[in-house]
Design a protein around this motif. Sequence first.
Motif, PDB file in Angstrom:
ATOM      1  N   CYS A 183       0.909   6.813   2.164  1.00 23.14           N
ATOM      2  CA  CYS A 183       0.875   8.269   2.185  1.00 23.14           C
ATOM      3  C   CYS A 183      -0.538   8.826   2.390  1.00 23.14           C
ATOM      4  O   CYS A 183      -1.491   8.392   1.758  1.00 23.14           O
ATOM      5  N   GLN A 184      -0.630   9.808   3.292  1.00 23.08           N
ATOM      6  CA  GLN A 184      -1.831  10.604   3.497  1.00 23.08           C
ATOM      7  C   GLN A 184      -1.416  12.066   3.620  1.00 23.08           C
ATOM      8  O   GLN A 184      -0.231  12.369   3.732  1.00 23.08           O
ATOM      9  N   ALA A 185      -2.397  12.965   3.613  1.00 22.93           N
ATOM     10  CA  ALA A 185      -2.114  14.376   3.842  1.00 22.93           C
ATOM     11  C   ALA A 185      -2.069  14.623   5.340  1.00 22.93           C
ATOM     12  O   ALA A 185      -3.094  14.535   6.029  1.00 22.93           O
ATOM     13  N   LYS A 186      -0.892  14.912   5.867  1.00 22.71           N
ATOM     14  CA  LYS A 186      -0.729  15.159   7.307  1.00 22.71           C
ATOM     15  C   LYS A 186      -1.248  16.545   7.677  1.00 22.71           C
ATOM     16  O   LYS A 186      -1.924  16.727   8.681  1.00 22.71           O
ATOM     17  N   SER A 187      -0.913  17.543   6.830  1.00 22.22           N
ATOM     18  CA  SER A 187      -1.400  18.906   7.058  1.00 22.22           C
ATOM     19  C   SER A 187      -1.372  19.682   5.749  1.00 22.22           C
ATOM     20  O   SER A 187      -0.590  19.381   4.846  1.00 22.22           O
ATOM     21  N   ILE A 188      -2.251  20.673   5.652  1.00 27.81           N
ATOM     22  CA  ILE A 188      -2.336  21.545   4.479  1.00 27.81           C
ATOM     23  C   ILE A 188      -2.100  22.964   4.970  1.00 27.81           C
ATOM     24  O   ILE A 188      -2.857  23.489   5.796  1.00 27.81           O
ATOM     25  N   ILE A 189      -1.022  23.580   4.485  1.00 22.48           N
ATOM     26  CA  ILE A 189      -0.549  24.851   5.038  1.00 22.48           C
ATOM     27  C   ILE A 189      -0.662  25.961   4.001  1.00 22.48           C
ATOM     28  O   ILE A 189       0.073  25.967   3.005  1.00 22.48           O
TER      29      ILE A 189
ATOM     30  N   CYS B 139       7.781   8.436   0.136  1.00 15.60           N
ATOM     31  CA  CYS B 139       6.412   8.413   0.663  1.00 15.60           C
ATOM     32  C   CYS B 139       5.352   8.301  -0.436  1.00 15.60           C
ATOM     33  O   CYS B 139       4.189   8.034  -0.150  1.00 15.60           O
ATOM     34  N   GLY B 140       5.743   8.533  -1.698  1.00 17.10           N
ATOM     35  CA  GLY B 140       4.768   8.409  -2.780  1.00 17.10           C
ATOM     36  C   GLY B 140       4.425   9.709  -3.475  1.00 17.10           C
ATOM     37  O   GLY B 140       3.418   9.793  -4.194  1.00 17.10           O
TER      38      GLY B 140
ATOM     39  N   GLU C 242       0.854  -1.196   0.000  1.00 16.53           N
ATOM     40  CA  GLU C 242       0.000   0.000   0.000  1.00 16.53           C
ATOM     41  C   GLU C 242       0.888   1.244   0.000  1.00 16.53           C
ATOM     42  O   GLU C 242       1.645   1.473   0.931  1.00 16.53           O
ATOM     43  N   VAL C 243       0.780   2.040  -1.067  1.00 17.33           N
ATOM     44  CA  VAL C 243       1.614   3.237  -1.215  1.00 17.33           C
ATOM     45  C   VAL C 243       0.882   4.484  -0.742  1.00 17.33           C
ATOM     46  O   VAL C 243       1.464   5.342  -0.070  1.00 17.33           O
ATOM     47  N   ILE C 244      -0.392   4.590  -1.105  1.00 23.81           N
ATOM     48  CA  ILE C 244      -1.211   5.766  -0.769  1.00 23.81           C
ATOM     49  C   ILE C 244      -2.507   5.277  -0.140  1.00 23.81           C
ATOM     50  O   ILE C 244      -3.097   4.296  -0.597  1.00 23.81           O
ATOM     51  N   LYS C 245      -2.964   5.983   0.895  1.00 27.40           N
ATOM     52  CA  LYS C 245      -4.164   5.553   1.613  1.00 27.40           C
ATOM     53  C   LYS C 245      -5.005   6.763   1.998  1.00 27.40           C
ATOM     54  O   LYS C 245      -4.519   7.692   2.638  1.00 27.40           O
TER      55      LYS C 245
END
Length: 258
Positions: free
Chosen positions: A214-220, A47-48, A24-27
């Motif tokens: 990989c997931q989005a940890k934060s959007i800045i 991380c992808g 699993e690369v992206i989740k």
Amino acid sequence: MSNKSFLHLEQVGFSYYSDLGEVEVIKDLSFSIEKGSFTAFVGPSGCGKSTILSLIAGLLQPTAGYITFYSEDFNAPKIGYMLQHDHLLEWRDVYHNILLGLEIQHKVNKENINLVDQLLEKYNLSEVKKQKPSSLSGGMRQRIALIRTLALKPDLLLLDEPFSALDYQTRLTVSMDVHDIIKSEQKTAILVTHDISEAISMADTVILLTKSPCQAKSIIPIEFEKNGVSRNAVRKSPLFQEYFDCIWRDLQDEKKEK
């Protein structure tokens, strides 16, 4: 979701199979990109990040979730790709390197030739159009590669670490030149980079990614202009250091997590 959304990813996943089974690369990756915006992906090595670009470009298909483009004419977007290497052909001069994509797509016509001439003139590249790529600096070659991509009139530009082969000083100059050209042409762009400073100085938004899967940890949101900081003063601004420290801490925390 913003009513200006140009691109939306909803719980996107991507996996592949190896001898050891499913990898699993992206989740559950979700985010939106607004039309005309400049977004940068930053995350741990492996991380992808580049896989996300391949999914957006349609080179790979997600194994879960949805990738949706929004356009007024309901046509699929035209996507331009800039890679780490410029891939200019050494036996062609600059001008005919720029025309290559148009030739492949059978779109060498008066309108597109005029556009190429205008881009060369606008960005002070007309003087080198008869030169061979071998006579140009690495920074100049990347500018030419960008003009070649813009000649195809893309709706979305994907930049996969396009400055990584350049020395530090050239990288600073060229990255800002590329940013200014993309903004001047009002293109939507997504940049993949390992360089936090580069992401902050070029992007309107930085999406910090987790390690794989990989997931989005934060959007800045990067808001220099709203805070009265001019483009020329970005890297000297205290706000720049605040953004850098925030992203650096999150990246280090991500590396520590099991």
